[in-house]
Write a protein that holds these residues in place. Structure first.
Motif, short mmCIF file in Angstrom:
data_model
loop_
_atom_site.label_atom_id
_atom_site.label_comp_id
_atom_site.label_asym_id
_atom_site.label_seq_id
_atom_site.Cartn_x
_atom_site.Cartn_y
_atom_site.Cartn_z
N PRO A 429 0.80 -1.23 0.00
CA PRO A 429 0.00 0.00 0.00
C PRO A 429 0.83 1.28 0.00
CG PRO A 429 -0.03 -1.01 2.16
CD PRO A 429 0.67 -1.98 1.26
N LYS A 430 2.11 1.19 0.33
CA LYS A 430 2.97 2.38 0.30
C LYS A 430 3.47 2.64 -1.12
CE LYS A 430 4.48 2.28 5.12
NZ LYS A 430 5.65 2.22 6.06
N LYS A 431 3.98 1.60 -1.76
CA LYS A 431 4.46 1.75 -3.14
C LYS A 431 3.31 1.70 -4.13
CE LYS A 431 9.03 -0.33 -2.36
NZ LYS A 431 9.95 -1.42 -2.80
N ARG A 432 2.17 1.18 -3.70
CA ARG A 432 0.97 1.03 -4.53
C ARG A 432 1.30 0.19 -5.76
NH1 ARG A 432 -1.63 7.01 -4.66
NH2 ARG A 432 -3.50 5.95 -5.44
N GLU A 433 1.82 -1.00 -5.48
CA GLU A 433 2.12 -1.95 -6.53
C GLU A 433 1.98 -3.36 -5.99
OE1 GLU A 433 6.98 -2.33 -6.24
OE2 GLU A 433 6.14 -0.76 -7.52
N ILE A 434 1.78 -4.31 -6.89
CA ILE A 434 1.65 -5.72 -6.53
C ILE A 434 3.03 -6.30 -6.29
CG2 ILE A 434 0.79 -7.96 -7.30
CD1 ILE A 434 -1.21 -6.29 -9.08
N ILE A 435 3.17 -7.08 -5.25
CA ILE A 435 4.47 -7.59 -4.83
C ILE A 435 4.84 -8.85 -5.61
CG2 ILE A 435 5.81 -8.48 -2.86
CD1 ILE A 435 3.93 -6.82 -1.04
N ASP A 436 6.03 -8.85 -6.19
CA ASP A 436 6.62 -10.04 -6.84
C ASP A 436 5.70 -10.68 -7.88
OD1 ASP A 436 8.89 -9.76 -5.24
OD2 ASP A 436 8.05 -11.03 -3.66
N ASP A 437 5.07 -9.86 -8.71
CA ASP A 437 4.19 -10.40 -9.75
C ASP A 437 4.16 -9.41 -10.92
OD1 ASP A 437 2.13 -11.43 -11.33
OD2 ASP A 437 1.03 -12.20 -9.59
N ALA A 438 5.14 -9.55 -11.81
CA ALA A 438 5.27 -8.62 -12.92
C ALA A 438 4.04 -8.66 -13.84
CB ALA A 438 6.54 -8.93 -13.72
N GLN A 439 3.52 -9.86 -14.06
CA GLN A 439 2.36 -9.98 -14.93
C GLN A 439 1.16 -9.23 -14.36
OE1 GLN A 439 0.39 -13.81 -15.28
NE2 GLN A 439 0.00 -13.48 -17.47
N ALA A 440 0.91 -9.41 -13.07
CA ALA A 440 -0.21 -8.71 -12.43
C ALA A 440 0.01 -7.20 -12.46
CB ALA A 440 -0.40 -9.21 -11.01
#
Length: 456
Positions: A429-440
């Motif tokens: 929620p801080k970086k606002r990105e999905i963790i360890d999932d480039a496709q997602a």
């Protein structure tokens, strides 16, 4: 726009803010404020007029004059120009191309009610054109669009109201629900269930001739270029009748190319209230899990394999891990509304009712007199436009700001991504990105079609 007009519009806005929303709603409001002349009121324009576009426009005649309307459907545009002229006694200018609205120096604010895939482009360009913005929910098609809108709001200093009306004019029960939670009436919240209903799939929808009155190329805009599809049966009562099944009017919410199904439609209402109640409007989940779901067509690598049927989820149960060990469930089953469960009780709220033991207990132990106002942050506006104009005057963001809206909408977008890919998603929620999932993470943005890039 002359200096005198600027001053009188400012005086009108101040009248709303200082006199209070209640006075504005009386039949003699315009006489009481002394705003008989169009020059005394802020000037608005609406872009996108079918259904909700007319709804927000018609609710705003009390507070603003509409100088222009824009829509890519000539029939819809003409009908709404006629209705507006009857309502305000002056005919607004009509445009197919919204950019002609943004070029107008006399327009103070725009109301946007286009399909979702157009929201961000129009809103960003409107802010750079010096307009304040009221935009219908869901605000964005992707998470990164939300980040862009936040950036531009901050950069331009424009006021931006999102049309989540459960925060104000249809929200008295929801404000009471939040007040109950903040007053500790159910103890520590452990679980919240958002019932947002499912939807039906569609039959195969054939390619059809584009209606003569519709500029379908412009309607698609930033979305991929595809054939117009429709079945001949008509759905009456929606802007004069539209096809029962199509990839355009009315049904656009059922296609990921233009929207996000029920998750971003009703989810944008109930997940918003849930996050507000949990105090999670400036943060996000840690994990989103698709427990059960049904997609109406086959998917491969997150994309539908056919383009002739609705493709948004028809049934679903999503588990969301929220801060403070709260479990959020978003489901297509059960009653439409929100169930709050805590260590000391539970209650249910929707637009028609608020029920449960903590609510019944209010007869003998009412909430503090100022509990609702504390939730709202001041006197509650019974009209979303009134709150918008108050914010235009103060230059502070309104009750439904882009930051809280985007934080909750991230949950809805992530829910859709998790179902499209068929797996759990861990969220930072801080970086606002999905963790360890480039496709997602590739689903957090979407490239606009060439020729429809955002002009910045």
């Amino acid at each position: 726009m002359s200096a005198s007009k600027k001053i009188t519009r400012r005086n009108f806005i101040q009248g709303v803010a200082f006199t209070g929303a209640a006075a504005v709603f009386s039949p003699s409001a315009h006489r009481a404020f002394g705003y008989e002349s169009p020059n005394d009121r802020p000037v608005f324009a609406t872009i996108g007029l079918r259904n909700q576009g007319w709804a927000i426009t018609s609710k705003s005649f009390k507070f603003a004059d509409f100088a222009a309307l824009a829509d890519v459907d000539a029939n819809v545009l003409g009908a709404n120009v006629e209705k507006t002229e009857k309502k305000q006694g002056k005919k607004p200018d009509a445009y197919k191309d919204y950019r002609k609205v943004l070029d107008r120096k006399d327009i103070d604010a725009v109301m946007i009610a286009t399909p979702d895939h157009w929201h961000t482009k129009i809103a960003v360009e409107a802010m750079y054109a010096g307009k304040d913005v009221y935009c219908e929910k869901p605000l964005t098609l992707t998470i990164d669009e939300g980040k862009l809108i936040e950036k531009v709001v901050k950069e331009t200093g424009r006021v931006f109201q999102v049309g989540t009306m459960q925060r104000s004019e249809s929200g008295q029960r929801f404000l009471q629900a939040i007040a109950l939670i903040r007053d500790g009436r159910i103890g520590t919240v452990k679980k919240v269930t958002c019932g947002i209903n499912g939807m039906e799939g569609s039959p195969v929808i054939p390619v059809a001739s584009v209606p003569e009155e519709l500029d379908y190329e412009f309607w698609l805009g930033p979305a991929p270029k595809v054939d117009y599809r429709a079945l001949p049966e008509m759905r009456e009562g929606y802007g004069g009748g539209v096809p029962l099944y199509s990839n355009c009017h009315y049904s656009f919410r059922n296609w990921h190319e233009y929207s996000g199904g029920k998750l971003t439609d009703w989810g944008a209402h109930h997940v918003d209230i849930a996050c507000w109640a949990l105090g999670a409007s400036d943060t996000g989940p840690s994990k989103v899990s698709p427990v059960e779901y049904k997609l109406p067509v086959e998917y491969k690598d997150g994309f539908p394999t056919v383009n002739d049927q609705y493709n948004a989820a028809t049934e679903f149960k999503i588990k969301v891990d929220m801060p403070n060990d709260v479990e959020m469930i978003i489901t297509s089953e059960g009653d439409n509304g929100i169930l709050f469960e805590g260590t000391e009780g539970r209650f249910f709220v929707n637009r028609g009712k608020i029920v449960g033991a903590p609510v019944e207990a209010l007869k003998d132990n009412p909430l503090p007199e100022d509990a609702i106002e504390k939730v709202y942050g001041g006197k509650v506006s019974a009209n979303h436009t009134a709150n918008f104009i108050e914010a235009m005057n103060s230059r502070k963001q309104p009750i439904s700001d882009v930051w809280s809206h985007n934080r909750m909408l991230e949950i809805c977008h992530l829910s859709n991504i998790s179902m499209r890919l068929g797996r759990d998603l861990k969220w930072d929620p801080k970086k606002r990105e999905i963790i360890d999932d480039a496709q997602a993470n590739s689903f957090l943005s979407r490239e606009n079609r060439k020729g429809y890039e955002i002009n910045m």
